[in-house]
Design a protein around this motif. Structure first.
Motif, PDB file in Angstrom:
ATOM      1  N   LEU A  34       8.294  -1.878  10.554  1.00  0.00           N
ATOM      2  CA  LEU A  34       9.037  -1.012   9.637  1.00  0.00           C
ATOM      3  C   LEU A  34       9.505   0.250  10.358  1.00  0.00           C
ATOM      4  CD1 LEU A  34       6.620  -1.220   6.566  1.00  0.00           C
ATOM      5  CD2 LEU A  34       8.760  -2.474   6.851  1.00  0.00           C
ATOM      6  N   GLU A  35      10.484   0.928   9.774  1.00  0.00           N
ATOM      7  CA  GLU A  35      10.963   2.197  10.311  1.00  0.00           C
ATOM      8  C   GLU A  35      10.166   3.352   9.707  1.00  0.00           C
ATOM      9  OE1 GLU A  35      13.174   2.639  12.712  1.00  0.00           O
ATOM     10  OE2 GLU A  35      13.457   0.462  12.874  1.00  0.00           O
ATOM     11  N   VAL A  36       9.950   4.384  10.527  1.00  0.00           N
ATOM     12  CA  VAL A  36       9.190   5.543  10.063  1.00  0.00           C
ATOM     13  C   VAL A  36       9.838   6.184   8.831  1.00  0.00           C
ATOM     14  CG1 VAL A  36       8.506   7.911  10.656  1.00  0.00           C
ATOM     15  CG2 VAL A  36       8.187   6.073  12.319  1.00  0.00           C
ATOM     16  N   ILE A  37      11.167   6.355   8.867  1.00  0.00           N
ATOM     17  CA  ILE A  37      11.858   6.998   7.747  1.00  0.00           C
ATOM     18  C   ILE A  37      11.678   6.196   6.464  1.00  0.00           C
ATOM     19  CG2 ILE A  37      14.093   7.686   6.817  1.00  0.00           C
ATOM     20  CD1 ILE A  37      15.024   8.302   9.602  1.00  0.00           C
ATOM     21  N   ASN A  38      11.794   4.870   6.573  1.00  0.00           N
ATOM     22  CA  ASN A  38      11.700   4.029   5.377  1.00  0.00           C
ATOM     23  C   ASN A  38      10.304   4.060   4.763  1.00  0.00           C
ATOM     24  OD1 ASN A  38      13.956   3.009   7.126  1.00  0.00           O
ATOM     25  ND2 ASN A  38      14.313   1.750   5.331  1.00  0.00           N
ATOM     26  N   MET A  39       9.284   3.970   5.634  1.00  0.00           N
ATOM     27  CA  MET A  39       7.919   3.979   5.122  1.00  0.00           C
ATOM     28  C   MET A  39       7.585   5.344   4.515  1.00  0.00           C
ATOM     29  SD  MET A  39       4.275   3.158   7.000  1.00  0.00           S
ATOM     30  CE  MET A  39       4.543   1.404   7.141  1.00  0.00           C
ATOM     31  N   GLY A  40       7.964   6.416   5.202  1.00  0.00           N
ATOM     32  CA  GLY A  40       7.695   7.751   4.681  1.00  0.00           C
ATOM     33  C   GLY A  40       8.423   8.009   3.375  1.00  0.00           C
ATOM     34  N   SER A  41       9.648   7.509   3.277  1.00  0.00           N
ATOM     35  CA  SER A  41      10.449   7.717   2.075  1.00  0.00           C
ATOM     36  C   SER A  41       9.873   6.990   0.866  1.00  0.00           C
ATOM     37  CB  SER A  41      11.894   7.262   2.309  1.00  0.00           C
ATOM     38  OG  SER A  41      12.521   8.056   3.291  1.00  0.00           O
ATOM     39  N   ILE A  42       9.417   5.747   1.060  1.00  0.00           N
ATOM     40  CA  ILE A  42       8.906   4.980  -0.087  1.00  0.00           C
ATOM     41  C   ILE A  42       7.621   5.609  -0.618  1.00  0.00           C
ATOM     42  CG2 ILE A  42       7.511   3.305   1.216  1.00  0.00           C
ATOM     43  CD1 ILE A  42       9.651   2.530  -1.868  1.00  0.00           C
ATOM     44  N   ALA A  43       6.786   6.129   0.271  1.00  0.00           N
ATOM     45  CA  ALA A  43       5.547   6.773  -0.176  1.00  0.00           C
ATOM     46  C   ALA A  43       5.844   8.015  -1.003  1.00  0.00           C
ATOM     47  CB  ALA A  43       4.673   7.128   1.021  1.00  0.00           C
TER      48      ALA A  43
ATOM     49  N   GLY B 188       5.525   8.145  -5.239  1.00  0.00           N
ATOM     50  CA  GLY B 188       4.652   9.197  -5.754  1.00  0.00           C
ATOM     51  C   GLY B 188       5.348   9.957  -6.878  1.00  0.00           C
ATOM     52  N   CYS B 189       6.655  10.204  -6.706  1.00  0.00           N
ATOM     53  CA  CYS B 189       7.446  10.856  -7.760  1.00  0.00           C
ATOM     54  C   CYS B 189       7.532   9.980  -9.005  1.00  0.00           C
ATOM     55  CB  CYS B 189       8.855  11.157  -7.256  1.00  0.00           C
ATOM     56  SG  CYS B 189       8.956  12.478  -6.033  1.00  0.00           S
ATOM     57  N   PHE B 190       7.731   8.677  -8.808  1.00  0.00           N
ATOM     58  CA  PHE B 190       7.812   7.761  -9.949  1.00  0.00           C
ATOM     59  C   PHE B 190       6.498   7.765 -10.741  1.00  0.00           C
ATOM     60  CE2 PHE B 190      11.014   4.934  -7.492  1.00  0.00           C
ATOM     61  CZ  PHE B 190      12.073   5.704  -7.932  1.00  0.00           C
TER      62      PHE B 190
ATOM     63  N   MET C  74       9.789   3.428 -14.761  1.00  0.00           N
ATOM     64  CA  MET C  74       9.243   3.870 -13.478  1.00  0.00           C
ATOM     65  C   MET C  74       8.614   2.718 -12.703  1.00  0.00           C
ATOM     66  SD  MET C  74      10.140   6.962 -13.297  1.00  0.00           S
ATOM     67  CE  MET C  74      11.569   6.604 -14.337  1.00  0.00           C
ATOM     68  N   ILE C  75       7.996   1.775 -13.420  1.00  0.00           N
ATOM     69  CA  ILE C  75       7.416   0.601 -12.750  1.00  0.00           C
ATOM     70  C   ILE C  75       8.522  -0.255 -12.142  1.00  0.00           C
ATOM     71  CG2 ILE C  75       6.153  -1.559 -13.124  1.00  0.00           C
ATOM     72  CD1 ILE C  75       4.548  -0.028 -15.311  1.00  0.00           C
ATOM     73  N   ILE C  76       9.587  -0.484 -12.911  1.00  0.00           N
ATOM     74  CA  ILE C  76      10.714  -1.278 -12.399  1.00  0.00           C
ATOM     75  C   ILE C  76      11.370  -0.560 -11.222  1.00  0.00           C
ATOM     76  CG2 ILE C  76      13.004  -2.196 -12.954  1.00  0.00           C
ATOM     77  CD1 ILE C  76      11.992  -2.497 -15.869  1.00  0.00           C
ATOM     78  N   ALA C  77      11.550   0.767 -11.343  1.00  0.00           N
ATOM     79  CA  ALA C  77      12.163   1.544 -10.266  1.00  0.00           C
ATOM     80  C   ALA C  77      11.329   1.477  -8.987  1.00  0.00           C
ATOM     81  CB  ALA C  77      12.330   3.002 -10.703  1.00  0.00           C
ATOM     82  N   THR C  78      10.009   1.459  -9.125  1.00  0.00           N
ATOM     83  CA  THR C  78       9.116   1.364  -7.960  1.00  0.00           C
ATOM     84  C   THR C  78       9.309   0.034  -7.239  1.00  0.00           C
ATOM     85  OG1 THR C  78       7.457   2.818  -8.964  1.00  0.00           O
ATOM     86  CG2 THR C  78       6.691   1.319  -7.242  1.00  0.00           C
ATOM     87  N   ILE C  79       9.354  -1.039  -7.994  1.00  0.00           N
ATOM     88  CA  ILE C  79       9.526  -2.376  -7.396  1.00  0.00           C
ATOM     89  C   ILE C  79      10.892  -2.496  -6.722  1.00  0.00           C
ATOM     90  CG2 ILE C  79       9.688  -4.850  -7.904  1.00  0.00           C
ATOM     91  CD1 ILE C  79       7.699  -4.304 -10.241  1.00  0.00           C
TER      92      ILE C  79
ATOM     93  N   ALA D 229       0.833  -1.203   0.000  1.00  0.00           N
ATOM     94  CA  ALA D 229       0.000   0.000   0.000  1.00  0.00           C
ATOM     95  C   ALA D 229       0.870   1.256   0.000  1.00  0.00           C
ATOM     96  CB  ALA D 229      -0.920  -0.001   1.209  1.00  0.00           C
ATOM     97  N   ALA D 230       1.936   1.239   0.824  1.00  0.00           N
ATOM     98  CA  ALA D 230       2.834   2.388   0.903  1.00  0.00           C
ATOM     99  C   ALA D 230       3.577   2.601  -0.401  1.00  0.00           C
ATOM    100  CB  ALA D 230       3.834   2.194   2.042  1.00  0.00           C
ATOM    101  N   THR D 231       3.844   1.502  -1.112  1.00  0.00           N
ATOM    102  CA  THR D 231       4.605   1.582  -2.360  1.00  0.00           C
ATOM    103  C   THR D 231       3.730   1.927  -3.547  1.00  0.00           C
ATOM    104  OG1 THR D 231       6.180  -0.066  -1.534  1.00  0.00           O
ATOM    105  CG2 THR D 231       6.139   0.321  -3.922  1.00  0.00           C
ATOM    106  N   PHE D 232       2.675   1.147  -3.748  1.00  0.00           N
ATOM    107  CA  PHE D 232       1.901   1.276  -4.982  1.00  0.00           C
ATOM    108  C   PHE D 232       0.707   2.229  -4.869  1.00  0.00           C
ATOM    109  CE2 PHE D 232       4.055  -2.834  -5.372  1.00  0.00           C
ATOM    110  CZ  PHE D 232       4.695  -2.643  -6.583  1.00  0.00           C
TER     111      PHE D 232
END
Length: 417
Positions: free
Chosen positions: A357-366, A370-372, A405-410, A322-325
């Protein structure tokens, strides 16, 4: 309501793919969704709000004004002629080099649309004159517009830093590897897609190239188009207070004044060209961005945005995905990953440790995904800017950047989560 909204979006995407007038499709879809939701004025409110988006108007209109001055004085031709012949000799690495150069510049100029306009006005003509397909040239600049994730002033970095109780640079240290790898994936993926789609055909080397050969390069003329970007980058790294105050409009006006002095073109012609470029930018670039704002306003009215965010914030069993996609998909549809990333980070990320999970990691992936998603959205401001400069449909840029961008997201999900 939700299902009706999804049908309207699907129809809109179909019409955009078929290359119907973008502004017409987005305006009609946004007004239709708002009207069905019983709040037709919401679409018009979104229209009014988008019309006065100060940051975008200043950056885009001033950049296009400067671009028109460069065209009038032919400084752009001198720059293209200076680099074009040499670039043709290294065509296999042209596209990846353009992506990563834009990525680096976007670190200093964190506005995606602003960086796309400033860099695209220079890079896209050079790439096209070197034989790169116009759509690939536009996509190359667009693909580098998430370098801003490495800028500590980007809104997402302080936001996540506050949640984690650390500094913005600590946040960047966590996601920097994913940012850079994502940029490289986007760069080389675009090069492969370009080779597959164009089958090594050379573009832009006919009349344009012949015109370039007739020009005896004046080095001063060739440098002028680069001056605004240099000024903006110096403002980021320099400790001089004067340079730190230089924004995109300032840099473009300074560049136009220097062009006037060096080329000795009539002041009235320079002035006329600059304002003509600004008007053209508002009609052709801001016009689509305004229409996209109406589209998102309609999505909000009919409940699609809220439903999507609710789905993200309650999907605790699949929180990594959810955080990623989640932000990624909403960014593709809406043209901006900020809304979903901020909503997710505010509602879910503070509880990251409950999910292991770590807060920084989850916040960063979201924020990053979003940029991707935005980088492969046909209605994103940066996409529209690059497509307009390249003279192609925004959908052409989106489909070229999509695989990377799809590959970069994964890959980023595996790196950060």
């Amino acid at each position: 309501m939700i299902y009706i909204g999804l049908v309207i979006i699907a129809l809109s995407i179909y019409l955009l793919v078929k290359q119907y007038e973008s502004r017409m499709v987005l305006l009609a879809a946004g007004i239709a969704m708002a009207a069905i939701a019983g709040d037709p004025l919401a679409a018009f409110d979104a229209f009014s709000k988008s019309m006065v988006n100060g940051a975008l108007i200043q950056a885009i209109c001033s950049v296009m004004g400067f671009a028109f001055v460069m065209k009038l004085t032919e400084c752009d031709k001198h720059l293209v002629n200076l680099f074009g012949n040499g670039l043709r000799k290294i065509r296999p690495v042209l596209v990846p080099a353009a992506v990563m150069a834009t990525f680096a510049i976007n670190v200093a100029l964190p506005s995606a649309a602003g960086a796309a306009a400033a860099v695209g006005a220079i890079f896209i003509p050079i790439l096209i004159s070197s034989g790169v397909h116009p759509a690939t040239a536009g996509a190359a600049v667009l693909a580098g517009t998430f370098g801003s994730m490495l800028n500590p002033g980007l809104s997402h970095n302080p936001f996540v830093a506050k949640l984690a109780g650390v500094g913005p640079m600590d946040v960047i240290a966590v996601h920097a590897k994913a940012d850079i790898i994502g940029g490289l994936i986007g760069a080389f993926s675009l090069a492969i897609v370009d080779k597959y789609l164009t089958k090594d055909k050379a573009y832009g080397q006919g009349k344009t190239a012949d015109e370039m050969k007739k020009i005896s390069v004046n080095l001063l003329y060739a440098i002028i188009p680069l001056l605004p970007v240099v000024l903006l980058m110096l403002g980021t790294v320099s400790s001089l207070p004067v340079l730190k105050k230089v924004g995109v409009p300032h840099a473009m006006l300074i560049g136009a004044i220097i062009a006037l002095a060096v080329t000795r073109t009539k002041p009235q012609e320079i002035t006329k060209a600059f304002f003509e470029g600004m008007g053209n930018a508002f009609a052709n670039i801001m016009g689509i961005i305004i229409a996209a704002g109406v589209f998102v306003g309609g999505m909000t009215s009919i409940g699609l945005v809220k439903a999507f965010i609710d789905l993200l914030t309650h999907a605790t069993g699949i929180v990594k995905y959810a955080a990623t996609f989640g932000p990624f998909l909403l960014a593709v549809i809406a043209g901006s990953g900020d809304a979903a990333a901020f909503a997710f980070n505010e509602a879910v990320t503070p509880h990251a440790q409950k999910f292991g999970l770590e807060v920084i990691n989850m916040g960063s992936i979201a924020a990053l995904t979003g940029c991707f998603g935005r980088t492969m959205s046909p209605i994103a401001g940066a996409t529209i800017v690059c497509a307009t400069i390249a003279g192609v449909s925004p959908m052409e840029l989106a489909k070229r950047n999509a695989p990377g961008m799809i590959i970069a997201t994964i890959v980023s999900m595996f790196i950060l989560l």
